[in-house]
Design a protein around this motif. Structure first.
Motif, PDB file in Angstrom:
ATOM      1  N   ARG A   4       4.985 -47.868   0.595  1.00 28.17           N
ATOM      2  CA  ARG A   4       5.254 -46.471   1.216  1.00 28.17           C
ATOM      3  C   ARG A   4       6.523 -46.427   1.277  1.00 28.17           C
ATOM      4  NH1 ARG A   4       2.149 -45.907   6.449  1.00 28.17           N
ATOM      5  NH2 ARG A   4       0.300 -45.123   5.183  1.00 28.17           N
ATOM      6  N   ASP A   9       6.529 -40.864  -5.080  1.00 27.93           N
ATOM      7  CA  ASP A   9       5.452 -39.799  -4.921  1.00 27.93           C
ATOM      8  C   ASP A   9       4.270 -40.199  -5.389  1.00 27.93           C
ATOM      9  OD1 ASP A   9       5.590 -36.440  -4.976  1.00 27.93           O
ATOM     10  OD2 ASP A   9       3.978 -37.601  -4.187  1.00 27.93           O
ATOM     11  N   MET A  10       3.181 -40.186  -4.770  1.00 27.42           N
ATOM     12  CA  MET A  10       1.806 -40.699  -5.104  1.00 27.42           C
ATOM     13  C   MET A  10       1.363 -39.641  -6.420  1.00 27.42           C
ATOM     14  SD  MET A  10      -0.269 -42.102  -2.099  1.00 27.42           S
ATOM     15  CE  MET A  10      -1.652 -42.576  -2.844  1.00 27.42           C
ATOM     16  N   ILE A  11       1.520 -38.270  -6.124  1.00 34.71           N
ATOM     17  CA  ILE A  11       1.426 -37.394  -7.122  1.00 34.71           C
ATOM     18  C   ILE A  11       2.076 -37.711  -8.432  1.00 34.71           C
ATOM     19  CG2 ILE A  11       0.899 -35.097  -8.003  1.00 34.71           C
ATOM     20  CD1 ILE A  11       0.809 -34.365  -5.035  1.00 34.71           C
ATOM     21  N   TYR A  85      -5.522 -45.797  -8.079  1.00 29.95           N
ATOM     22  CA  TYR A  85      -5.082 -46.049  -6.806  1.00 29.95           C
ATOM     23  C   TYR A  85      -5.611 -47.469  -6.193  1.00 29.95           C
ATOM     24  CZ  TYR A  85      -2.967 -41.379  -6.364  1.00 29.95           C
ATOM     25  OH  TYR A  85      -2.191 -40.456  -6.657  1.00 29.95           O
TER      26      TYR A  85
ATOM     27  N   CYS B  19      -3.222 -31.846  -2.491  1.00 30.33           N
ATOM     28  CA  CYS B  19      -2.588 -32.948  -2.997  1.00 30.33           C
ATOM     29  C   CYS B  19      -1.236 -33.560  -2.345  1.00 30.33           C
ATOM     30  CB  CYS B  19      -2.481 -32.796  -4.670  1.00 30.33           C
ATOM     31  SG  CYS B  19      -4.013 -32.832  -5.397  1.00 30.33           S
ATOM     32  N   VAL B  20      -0.341 -32.329  -2.345  1.00 26.49           N
ATOM     33  CA  VAL B  20       1.071 -32.543  -1.701  1.00 26.49           C
ATOM     34  C   VAL B  20       0.967 -32.617  -0.365  1.00 26.49           C
ATOM     35  CG1 VAL B  20       2.913 -31.063  -1.326  1.00 26.49           C
ATOM     36  CG2 VAL B  20       2.003 -30.821  -3.575  1.00 26.49           C
ATOM     37  N   SER B  23      -0.006 -36.280   0.049  1.00 24.60           N
ATOM     38  CA  SER B  23       0.968 -37.178  -0.483  1.00 24.60           C
ATOM     39  C   SER B  23       2.080 -37.439   0.741  1.00 24.60           C
ATOM     40  CB  SER B  23       1.524 -36.856  -1.687  1.00 24.60           C
ATOM     41  OG  SER B  23       2.277 -37.614  -2.332  1.00 24.60           O
ATOM     42  N   TYR B  26       0.827 -39.228   3.796  1.00 26.77           N
ATOM     43  CA  TYR B  26       0.717 -40.609   3.626  1.00 26.77           C
ATOM     44  C   TYR B  26       2.079 -41.076   3.560  1.00 26.77           C
ATOM     45  CZ  TYR B  26       0.844 -45.020   0.925  1.00 26.77           C
ATOM     46  OH  TYR B  26       1.048 -46.424   0.595  1.00 26.77           O
ATOM     47  N   PHE B  27       3.065 -40.643   2.977  1.00 28.30           N
ATOM     48  CA  PHE B  27       4.579 -40.937   2.853  1.00 28.30           C
ATOM     49  C   PHE B  27       5.250 -41.065   4.404  1.00 28.30           C
ATOM     50  CE2 PHE B  27       9.150 -40.060   2.294  1.00 28.30           C
ATOM     51  CZ  PHE B  27       9.394 -41.110   1.755  1.00 28.30           C
ATOM     52  N   GLY B  29       3.666 -41.760   7.067  1.00 28.03           N
ATOM     53  CA  GLY B  29       2.570 -42.700   7.687  1.00 28.03           C
ATOM     54  C   GLY B  29       1.443 -42.069   8.698  1.00 28.03           C
ATOM     55  N   ILE B  31      -1.497 -40.798   7.707  1.00 32.13           N
ATOM     56  CA  ILE B  31      -2.859 -41.242   7.015  1.00 32.13           C
ATOM     57  C   ILE B  31      -2.568 -42.472   6.356  1.00 32.13           C
ATOM     58  CG2 ILE B  31      -3.850 -38.822   7.097  1.00 32.13           C
ATOM     59  CD1 ILE B  31      -3.316 -38.681   4.164  1.00 32.13           C
ATOM     60  N   PRO B  32      -3.629 -43.205   6.337  1.00 31.45           N
ATOM     61  CA  PRO B  32      -3.878 -44.544   5.624  1.00 31.45           C
ATOM     62  C   PRO B  32      -3.794 -44.392   4.162  1.00 31.45           C
ATOM     63  CG  PRO B  32      -5.781 -44.460   6.601  1.00 31.45           C
ATOM     64  CD  PRO B  32      -4.905 -43.083   7.050  1.00 31.45           C
ATOM     65  N   LEU B  33      -3.588 -44.968   2.941  1.00 32.73           N
ATOM     66  CA  LEU B  33      -3.736 -44.822   1.776  1.00 32.73           C
ATOM     67  C   LEU B  33      -5.028 -44.503   1.158  1.00 32.73           C
ATOM     68  CD1 LEU B  33      -2.321 -45.253  -0.972  1.00 32.73           C
ATOM     69  CD2 LEU B  33      -2.966 -47.662  -1.111  1.00 32.73           C
ATOM     70  N   CYS B  36      -5.698 -40.649   1.852  1.00 33.00           N
ATOM     71  CA  CYS B  36      -4.882 -40.081   0.827  1.00 33.00           C
ATOM     72  C   CYS B  36      -5.323 -40.221  -0.497  1.00 33.00           C
ATOM     73  CB  CYS B  36      -3.298 -40.521   0.938  1.00 33.00           C
ATOM     74  SG  CYS B  36      -2.458 -39.763  -0.366  1.00 33.00           S
ATOM     75  N   SER B  37      -5.827 -41.427  -0.970  1.00 37.79           N
ATOM     76  CA  SER B  37      -6.455 -41.696  -2.183  1.00 37.79           C
ATOM     77  C   SER B  37      -7.789 -40.817  -2.365  1.00 37.79           C
ATOM     78  CB  SER B  37      -6.598 -43.266  -2.635  1.00 37.79           C
ATOM     79  OG  SER B  37      -5.494 -43.781  -2.407  1.00 37.79           O
ATOM     80  N   LEU B  40      -6.737 -37.274  -3.244  1.00 36.15           N
ATOM     81  CA  LEU B  40      -6.509 -36.986  -4.220  1.00 36.15           C
ATOM     82  C   LEU B  40      -7.471 -37.311  -5.553  1.00 36.15           C
ATOM     83  CD1 LEU B  40      -2.636 -38.569  -4.066  1.00 36.15           C
ATOM     84  CD2 LEU B  40      -3.192 -36.238  -4.441  1.00 36.15           C
TER      85      LEU B  40
END
Lengths: 291, 69
Positions: A4, A9-11, A85, B19-20, B23, B26-27, B29, B31-33, B36-37, B40
């Motif tokens: 993190r 960015d994940m997207i 992911y 999606c945005v 993301s 998550y960035f 902090g 929500i956990p990965l 977020c995954s 998405l």
């Protein structure tokens, strides 16, 4: 593999992986063409294919099951997004290979959904080629014996301490290479997309549906090659990861270019033979590493 | 089974928004990965296909594929 704090960015990562995967497929086609003394398409051809299909007029064939016909495209993209992911979070190798298995069911769904006999045969061949997963199980078992874990992060940490598994467990790497080879287009084991079946399971998926399938293929290629490098080479910085992936696609392209596409029975026979050899190897590893 | 282009555009904007937001959360902090995954994984395919539909959606009926000799 990513954190993190890196602020990535994940997207953006997902989109970059998709486009890079498509670029790898383009490099794959180009190398095969050059080996066969053809000019071949430009390396960005697969990206253009995806964009081209996304602009084509689209409908659902009358003989298709509409829900399944559309649903499999969404599932195909979804499962490889999930695999991506799992990869970047250093999750379990079993989940990624579970998704790999799920892809077979998706291919079968593609084949059954349209009502076309070509697609159906492609779907049936996809089930037959499930034999390609058997060497995968054995190579995963060998990795587990050495690293005592199936988490990608733990496997990469093991390699930082003991060196790459490519050297320690070379036959397992060869088996997984064959598994990846079986998923590459124009390869010796690509029986699901053989020319006698037009385009195999994806014959009737055209336009937007095919564009979605191209996205799935890009992600799938990226994930499978990145997983191979993570499992058998270890943690790599981004430039080395990209170099490694291009090197892998070059090797895969050579293998595809110099071998003819096998008949379904030959393909399954060879994969079973590889499985048998891998079982012997796994038994030896088990006796030596865990006496 | 027909869908209006405006409906598809709404689906796209909702999907892209999820999606945005996932993301960004998550960035930050929040929500956990895995959460977020999961968001998405569900929204990315829908967003991509709906984007393609906005570009080019057929108005004609279904085709009858070749069903053998």
């Amino acid at each position: 593999m990513t954190s993190r704090s890196s602020g990535t960015d994940m997207i953006a990562e997902l989109l970059i992986a998709t486009f890079f995967g498509l670029l790898l497929l383009g490099i794959h086609r180009k190398i095969i063409a050059r080996i066969q003394r053809r000019p071949g398409p430009p390396i960005w051809q697969e990206i253009l294919h995806m964009l081209k299909f996304s602009f084509k007029t689209t409908w659902i064939p009358k003989t298709a099951s509409p829900v399944l016909f559309v649903g499999v495209v969404l599932i195909a993209i979804g499962i490889w997004t999930a695999a991506f992911y799992v990869l970047i979070s250093g999750g379990s190798l079993l989940v990624i290979f579970g998704i790999y298995m799920l892809h077979k069911i998706v291919e079968h769904g593609f084949g059954l959904s349209s009502g076309s006999p070509y697609s159906k045969y492609g779907g049936v061949r996809s089930v037959i080629s499930a034999a390609s997963e058997l060497p995968l199980f054995v190579s995963v078992a060998v990795i587990a014996v050495y690293t005592r874990s199936l988490d990608l992060s733990a496997i990469m940490y093991y390699q930082q301490v003991h060196g790459p598994l490519l050297i320690i467990a070379f036959p397992a790497a060869c088996a997984m290479f064959i598994v990846i080879l079986s998923k590459m287009p124009f390869g010796p084991f690509s029986i699901v997309e053989a020319k006698e079946l037009v385009s195999g399971y994806k014959t009737e998926h055209f336009g937007i549906w095919r564009a979605g399938l191209e996205i799935c293929n890009g992600l799938k290629t990226y994930v499978l090659i990145a997983v191979f490098l993570a499992v058998f080479i270890g943690p790599l910085s981004l430039p080395w990861l990209l170099v490694g992936m291009i090197l892998m696609i070059v090797i895969l392209a050579f293998a595809c270019a110099v071998t003819p596409m096998m008949s379904p029975f030959d393909s399954v026979t060879i994969q079973m033979l590889v499985t048998a050899l891998m079982l012997v190897y796994a038994a030896i590893v088990l006796m030596v590493v865990q006496p | 089974m027909k869908m209006k282009r405006t409906t598809v555009a709404r689906i796209f904007w909702v999907g892209a928004g999820v999606c945005v937001i996932a993301s960004v959360l998550y960035f930050m902090g929040m929500i956990p990965l895995p959460v977020c995954s999961a968001l998405l994984v569900v929204t990315f395919p829908v967003t991509v296909l709906s984007l393609f539909f906005i570009w080019m959606a057929g108005e004609s009926g279904g085709d009858i594929p070749f069903i053998g000799y």
